[in-house]
Design a protein around this motif. Structure first.
Motif, PDB file in Angstrom:
ATOM      1  N   THR A 245     -13.744  -5.112   4.056  1.00  0.00           N
ATOM      2  CA  THR A 245     -13.979  -4.482   5.134  1.00  0.00           C
ATOM      3  C   THR A 245     -14.657  -5.233   6.039  1.00  0.00           C
ATOM      4  OG1 THR A 245     -15.079  -3.979   3.925  1.00  0.00           O
ATOM      5  CG2 THR A 245     -13.449  -2.093   3.703  1.00  0.00           C
ATOM      6  N   ALA A 246     -15.030  -4.140   7.301  1.00  0.00           N
ATOM      7  CA  ALA A 246     -16.594  -5.128   8.147  1.00  0.00           C
ATOM      8  C   ALA A 246     -17.842  -5.485   7.851  1.00  0.00           C
ATOM      9  CB  ALA A 246     -16.588  -4.216   8.971  1.00  0.00           C
ATOM     10  N   ASP A 247     -18.290  -4.973   6.540  1.00  0.00           N
ATOM     11  CA  ASP A 247     -18.760  -4.880   5.626  1.00  0.00           C
ATOM     12  C   ASP A 247     -18.545  -6.239   4.638  1.00  0.00           C
ATOM     13  OD1 ASP A 247     -17.837  -3.597   3.574  1.00  0.00           O
ATOM     14  OD2 ASP A 247     -19.476  -2.603   3.716  1.00  0.00           O
ATOM     15  N   TYR A 248     -17.541  -6.619   4.186  1.00  0.00           N
ATOM     16  CA  TYR A 248     -17.334  -7.353   3.635  1.00  0.00           C
ATOM     17  C   TYR A 248     -17.339  -7.375   1.682  1.00  0.00           C
ATOM     18  CZ  TYR A 248     -15.834 -10.651   7.288  1.00  0.00           C
ATOM     19  OH  TYR A 248     -15.529 -11.453   8.256  1.00  0.00           O
ATOM     20  N   LYS A 249     -17.857  -5.853   1.719  1.00  0.00           N
ATOM     21  CA  LYS A 249     -18.385  -5.563   0.419  1.00  0.00           C
ATOM     22  C   LYS A 249     -16.542  -5.216  -0.731  1.00  0.00           C
ATOM     23  CE  LYS A 249     -22.613  -3.273   0.927  1.00  0.00           C
ATOM     24  NZ  LYS A 249     -23.640  -2.362   0.953  1.00  0.00           N
ATOM     25  N   TYR A 250     -15.588  -5.053   0.286  1.00  0.00           N
ATOM     26  CA  TYR A 250     -14.482  -4.410   0.102  1.00  0.00           C
ATOM     27  C   TYR A 250     -13.473  -5.333   0.392  1.00  0.00           C
ATOM     28  CZ  TYR A 250     -17.096  -0.440  -1.614  1.00  0.00           C
ATOM     29  OH  TYR A 250     -18.703   0.380  -1.487  1.00  0.00           O
ATOM     30  N   LEU A 251     -12.158  -5.260  -0.358  1.00  0.00           N
ATOM     31  CA  LEU A 251     -10.581  -6.245  -0.335  1.00  0.00           C
ATOM     32  C   LEU A 251     -10.064  -4.643  -0.277  1.00  0.00           C
ATOM     33  CD1 LEU A 251     -10.039  -8.861   0.784  1.00  0.00           C
ATOM     34  CD2 LEU A 251      -8.998  -8.913  -2.302  1.00  0.00           C
ATOM     35  N   ILE A 252      -9.380  -4.623   0.921  1.00  0.00           N
ATOM     36  CA  ILE A 252      -8.168  -3.901   1.096  1.00  0.00           C
ATOM     37  C   ILE A 252      -7.085  -4.736   0.893  1.00  0.00           C
ATOM     38  CG2 ILE A 252      -6.769  -2.164   2.139  1.00  0.00           C
ATOM     39  CD1 ILE A 252      -9.962  -1.208   2.213  1.00  0.00           C
ATOM     40  N   VAL A 253      -6.076  -4.058   0.061  1.00  0.00           N
ATOM     41  CA  VAL A 253      -4.608  -4.438  -0.587  1.00  0.00           C
ATOM     42  C   VAL A 253      -3.521  -3.541  -0.980  1.00  0.00           C
ATOM     43  CG1 VAL A 253      -3.766  -6.088  -2.041  1.00  0.00           C
ATOM     44  CG2 VAL A 253      -6.170  -5.842  -2.335  1.00  0.00           C
ATOM     45  N   ALA A 254      -2.315  -3.584   0.524  1.00  0.00           N
ATOM     46  CA  ALA A 254      -1.335  -2.749   0.607  1.00  0.00           C
ATOM     47  C   ALA A 254      -0.235  -3.277  -0.898  1.00  0.00           C
ATOM     48  CB  ALA A 254      -0.659  -3.053   1.797  1.00  0.00           C
ATOM     49  N   GLN A 255       0.307  -2.487  -1.627  1.00  0.00           N
ATOM     50  CA  GLN A 255       1.063  -2.207  -2.712  1.00  0.00           C
ATOM     51  C   GLN A 255       2.278  -1.933  -2.456  1.00  0.00           C
ATOM     52  OE1 GLN A 255      -2.328  -1.908  -5.682  1.00  0.00           O
ATOM     53  NE2 GLN A 255      -1.515  -3.104  -6.604  1.00  0.00           N
ATOM     54  N   LEU A 256       3.952  -2.568  -1.623  1.00  0.00           N
ATOM     55  CA  LEU A 256       4.500  -1.786  -0.825  1.00  0.00           C
ATOM     56  C   LEU A 256       5.211  -1.437  -2.383  1.00  0.00           C
ATOM     57  CD1 LEU A 256       6.738  -3.102   2.118  1.00  0.00           C
ATOM     58  CD2 LEU A 256       7.990  -2.757  -0.447  1.00  0.00           C
ATOM     59  N   ASN A 257       5.621  -1.476  -3.446  1.00  0.00           N
ATOM     60  CA  ASN A 257       6.499  -1.048  -4.253  1.00  0.00           C
ATOM     61  C   ASN A 257       5.793   0.145  -4.886  1.00  0.00           C
ATOM     62  OD1 ASN A 257       8.998  -2.490  -3.525  1.00  0.00           O
ATOM     63  ND2 ASN A 257       7.343  -3.921  -4.468  1.00  0.00           N
TER      64      ASN A 257
END
Length: 317
Positions: A245-257
């Motif tokens: 995220t823009a503030d580096y507080k969170y990591l966005i992770v995609a899980q396809l299945n």
């Protein structure tokens, strides 16, 4: 009357996609304005936060491989030259202009390459040997390179190995010389099984979605030294995409299945620790989110969905 009845049935059968209590994002149902321009499988998306542009890479026969939208969702242009099978896409902004980097996993005359284009689609630079799958012996010989991340300095990180021979993370200087290279095929520390996505945080760490091993591995961006890994959050499905995220507080992770976006708490300076899921966004069945990108100005998340053949925009609340 029929319309009202249908609407009531739909409403009754609709369950909110949100789990948990802390709702962090909502779907922008008005983006894009013209979804009919998605005519292939949408594999990747990149945000040009500086100029308010969204680039989408799609695959298919006789479809434009790159689509360009405004952040409001208006279709602007498309281009196709020398792009075979886009896998990852990244916009690099500098003081003198911007460019678009694409990893091409095609097996034809343009494939196995990492390429730099102008915003209008003119080819500027090719890394790798077009059409030739590489081996791990030669740094700039790629085999289905999955994704690229370019720092403001022009230093480049490539994860090479969307199912090919190579399973490695490579750092290049701004004149395309190897700074360091790490990784072989395996499940040990610093090894990879399909390194699928790469990003860099504000604290000098490189984060890699090690898809086949169902973990995220973290490395020092200066030395390439292994710093830690996260696997506890990925028992159901491996991570496909990593973006902060823009503030580096969170990591966005995609899980396809499992058709999910996981939002993880990002550790500040210091130990990596283990992963903590703060929130998750449950997408519709068969959406299949592949790669994501974040607008570092507005905070919006853009999700390239192979199954739904579209890109969706989620805005922070």
């Amino acid at each position: 009357i029929i319309f009202i009845l249908c609407f009531q049935v739909l409403k009754a059968g609709y369950s909110s996609p949100w789990r948990g209590e802390q709702q962090m994002y909502k779907l922008d149902i008005g983006w894009p304005k013209t979804p009919e321009y998605f005519t292939g499988q949408t594999f990747c998306v990149a945000v040009d936060s500086l100029h308010g542009l969204i680039y989408v890479g799609q695959r298919g026969d006789n479809v434009p491989k790159v689509l360009v939208f405004s952040e409001e969702g208006y279709f602007l242009s498309s281009w196709n030259d020398t792009v075979e099978m886009p896998h990852g896409i990244f916009v690099w902004n500098t003081a003198i202009g911007s460019s678009v980097w694409i990893t091409d996993v095609g097996t034809g005359k343009y494939g196995h390459t990492v390429k730099q284009y102008t915003p209008l689609g003119k080819l500027m630079q090719v890394l790798g040997t077009p059409g030739n799958a590489g081996s791990s012996l030669i740094p700039l010989q790629f085999d289905q390179p999955a994704e690229i991340f370019v720092e403001e300095t022009g230093e480049i990180y490539v994860v090479d190995g969307d199912g090919g021979m190579n399973n490695r993370l490579l750092k290049l200087s701004n004149d395309y010389k190897e700074i360091w290279l790490t990784g072989t095929n395996g499940s040990g520390i610093g090894q990879f099984k399909i390194p699928h996505s790469v990003t860099v945080d504000a604290f000098g760490r490189v984060w890699v979605a090690d898809r086949g091993n169902k973990r995220i591995q973290v490395f020092d961006k200066v030395t390439g030294e292994w710093l830690g890994s996260w696997s506890g959050c990925f028992s159901e499905d491996g991570p496909y995409s990593v973006r902060f995220t823009a503030d580096y507080k969170y990591l966005i992770v995609a899980q396809l299945n499992v058709n999910r976006l996981a939002i993880l708490a990002a550790p500040p300076v210091g130990t990596i620790g283990d992963c903590v899921v703060v929130h998750s966004v449950q997408l519709a069945d068969e959406t299949k989110p592949h790669l994501v990108d974040v607008d570092m100005r507005s905070g919006a998340i853009y999700v390239a969905e192979i199954g739904a053949q579209q890109v969706q925009k989620y805005v922070p609340l």
